[in-house]
Design a protein around this motif. Sequence first.
Motif, PDB file in Angstrom:
ATOM      1  N   ILE A 107       5.055   7.855  10.843  1.00  0.00           N
ATOM      2  CA  ILE A 107       4.388   6.858  10.005  1.00  0.00           C
ATOM      3  C   ILE A 107       3.054   6.500  10.639  1.00  0.00           C
ATOM      4  O   ILE A 107       2.975   6.257  11.849  1.00  0.00           O
ATOM      5  N   GLU A 108       2.014   6.492   9.812  1.00  0.00           N
ATOM      6  CA  GLU A 108       0.708   6.029  10.263  1.00  0.00           C
ATOM      7  C   GLU A 108       0.503   4.594   9.786  1.00  0.00           C
ATOM      8  O   GLU A 108       0.570   4.315   8.590  1.00  0.00           O
ATOM      9  N   LEU A 109       0.259   3.711  10.724  1.00  0.00           N
ATOM     10  CA  LEU A 109      -0.005   2.305  10.426  1.00  0.00           C
ATOM     11  C   LEU A 109      -1.504   2.058  10.568  1.00  0.00           C
ATOM     12  O   LEU A 109      -2.107   2.411  11.598  1.00  0.00           O
ATOM     13  N   ASP A 110      -2.105   1.462   9.552  1.00  0.00           N
ATOM     14  CA  ASP A 110      -3.539   1.197   9.565  1.00  0.00           C
ATOM     15  C   ASP A 110      -3.808  -0.252   9.208  1.00  0.00           C
ATOM     16  O   ASP A 110      -3.193  -0.798   8.280  1.00  0.00           O
ATOM     17  N   THR A 111      -4.719  -0.848   9.933  1.00  0.00           N
ATOM     18  CA  THR A 111      -5.207  -2.175   9.566  1.00  0.00           C
ATOM     19  C   THR A 111      -6.724  -2.138   9.494  1.00  0.00           C
ATOM     20  O   THR A 111      -7.386  -1.399  10.251  1.00  0.00           O
ATOM     21  N   VAL A 166      12.132   7.123   0.879  1.00  0.00           N
ATOM     22  CA  VAL A 166      11.135   6.083   1.089  1.00  0.00           C
ATOM     23  C   VAL A 166      10.634   5.562  -0.250  1.00  0.00           C
ATOM     24  O   VAL A 166      10.522   6.321  -1.223  1.00  0.00           O
ATOM     25  N   GLN A 167      10.343   4.284  -0.296  1.00  0.00           N
ATOM     26  CA  GLN A 167       9.786   3.656  -1.492  1.00  0.00           C
ATOM     27  C   GLN A 167       8.511   2.906  -1.119  1.00  0.00           C
ATOM     28  O   GLN A 167       8.453   2.264  -0.065  1.00  0.00           O
ATOM     29  N   LEU A 225      -1.855  -5.080   0.734  1.00  0.00           N
ATOM     30  CA  LEU A 225      -0.792  -4.352   1.444  1.00  0.00           C
ATOM     31  C   LEU A 225      -0.392  -3.113   0.669  1.00  0.00           C
ATOM     32  O   LEU A 225      -0.159  -3.163  -0.540  1.00  0.00           O
ATOM     33  N   GLU A 226      -0.329  -1.984   1.364  1.00  0.00           N
ATOM     34  CA  GLU A 226       0.249  -0.749   0.832  1.00  0.00           C
ATOM     35  C   GLU A 226       1.171  -0.210   1.906  1.00  0.00           C
ATOM     36  O   GLU A 226       0.736   0.446   2.845  1.00  0.00           O
ATOM     37  N   SER A 227       2.460  -0.510   1.777  1.00  0.00           N
ATOM     38  CA  SER A 227       3.389  -0.197   2.846  1.00  0.00           C
ATOM     39  C   SER A 227       4.569   0.618   2.329  1.00  0.00           C
ATOM     40  O   SER A 227       4.554   1.122   1.202  1.00  0.00           O
ATOM     41  N   LEU A 228       5.599   0.721   3.179  1.00  0.00           N
ATOM     42  CA  LEU A 228       6.762   1.549   2.885  1.00  0.00           C
ATOM     43  C   LEU A 228       8.046   0.773   3.148  1.00  0.00           C
ATOM     44  O   LEU A 228       8.113  -0.043   4.064  1.00  0.00           O
ATOM     45  N   SER A 284      -1.789  -1.056   5.845  1.00  0.00           N
ATOM     46  CA  SER A 284      -1.299   0.169   5.211  1.00  0.00           C
ATOM     47  C   SER A 284      -0.303   0.884   6.110  1.00  0.00           C
ATOM     48  O   SER A 284      -0.495   0.967   7.326  1.00  0.00           O
ATOM     49  N   ALA A 285       0.759   1.393   5.500  1.00  0.00           N
ATOM     50  CA  ALA A 285       1.709   2.265   6.192  1.00  0.00           C
ATOM     51  C   ALA A 285       1.953   3.467   5.296  1.00  0.00           C
ATOM     52  O   ALA A 285       2.253   3.316   4.110  1.00  0.00           O
ATOM     53  N   LYS A 286       1.803   4.655   5.847  1.00  0.00           N
ATOM     54  CA  LYS A 286       2.039   5.864   5.065  1.00  0.00           C
ATOM     55  C   LYS A 286       2.768   6.894   5.917  1.00  0.00           C
ATOM     56  O   LYS A 286       2.636   6.912   7.147  1.00  0.00           O
ATOM     57  N   ALA A 287       3.546   7.726   5.260  1.00  0.00           N
ATOM     58  CA  ALA A 287       4.284   8.779   5.963  1.00  0.00           C
ATOM     59  C   ALA A 287       3.355   9.973   6.179  1.00  0.00           C
ATOM     60  O   ALA A 287       2.887  10.577   5.225  1.00  0.00           O
TER      61      ALA A 287
END
Length: 272
Positions: free
Chosen positions: A143-147, A53-54, A74-77, A130-133
């Motif tokens: 993956i947790e998706l947050d808005t 993942v990047q 945005l902070e995503s994957l 935001s998307a984080k592992a």
Amino acid sequence: MAATASRARPGRWLLALAAVGVLAGCGGGPAQNISLIPGNQIEAQSRRDGLFVQPVKWQHTKPGCQGECPSIKLESLVFPSVPRLTQLVDHALAMMTGVNAKRIPPYSTVAGYEEYFWKTAAPRDSTMLSAKARYRSKYLTVIELDTWQYLTGAAHGLSATQFLNWDNSRQGVLSLDQVLLPGKHQAYVEALRAAHQRWLASNPDARHDPATYNRLWPFQPSDNYAFSDDGLVVKYDSYQIAPYSAGQPELRIPYAELAGILKPEYLPSASR
């Protein structure tokens, strides 16, 4: 955007994902003697075998705007080896913004949302995506998706969270019904209710006046689940089971309490 946009329930955008063909099907299943939750590993170890993942990060303000300007962060994957998952994450974050709880938004990607946002946003409107592992292993990627969205003039911003439990081998999202044994949905709800009772016992406001708290913020079932090292995590949006000041509560159901409820392959061997 309507003030209720950020509280649109996840079920709507999941339907939208299916409609555009992004959400992969998950037919069949692994052999019953294979555990997809490595019971002898902690997350730091199991993630070494997970998908590469990047991160992708940026912050934009409305082009040409001076003074107070709407903004998006945005902070995503990105998953270079699984473009389908990268596309799904991008699409899901865009759909979670919402513009009307009764209809699908007129965009399907973060880029499309940004274009729409600059046309409609008030000067102090702000969106964070935001998307984080949350969990990674050889078999699963969670993956947790947050808005978070603030609308000019509102007392505070509103947040929303959705988990994606991705099956690495079958290239698709696992719904709750796909990981439960047949006929065990109510047993899952009761296990979640027990986790809620433990959460209440640790909540000072709930302990102070249990009857009033339960009347104002009763238990609600949820299928917004995530696999973790030691059990299922179920996360709620603000105002679902607690006041805004409580944030977004997380309930945890240990795997030991899910034996006979989850399919065996989704339990660590020691919990079967």
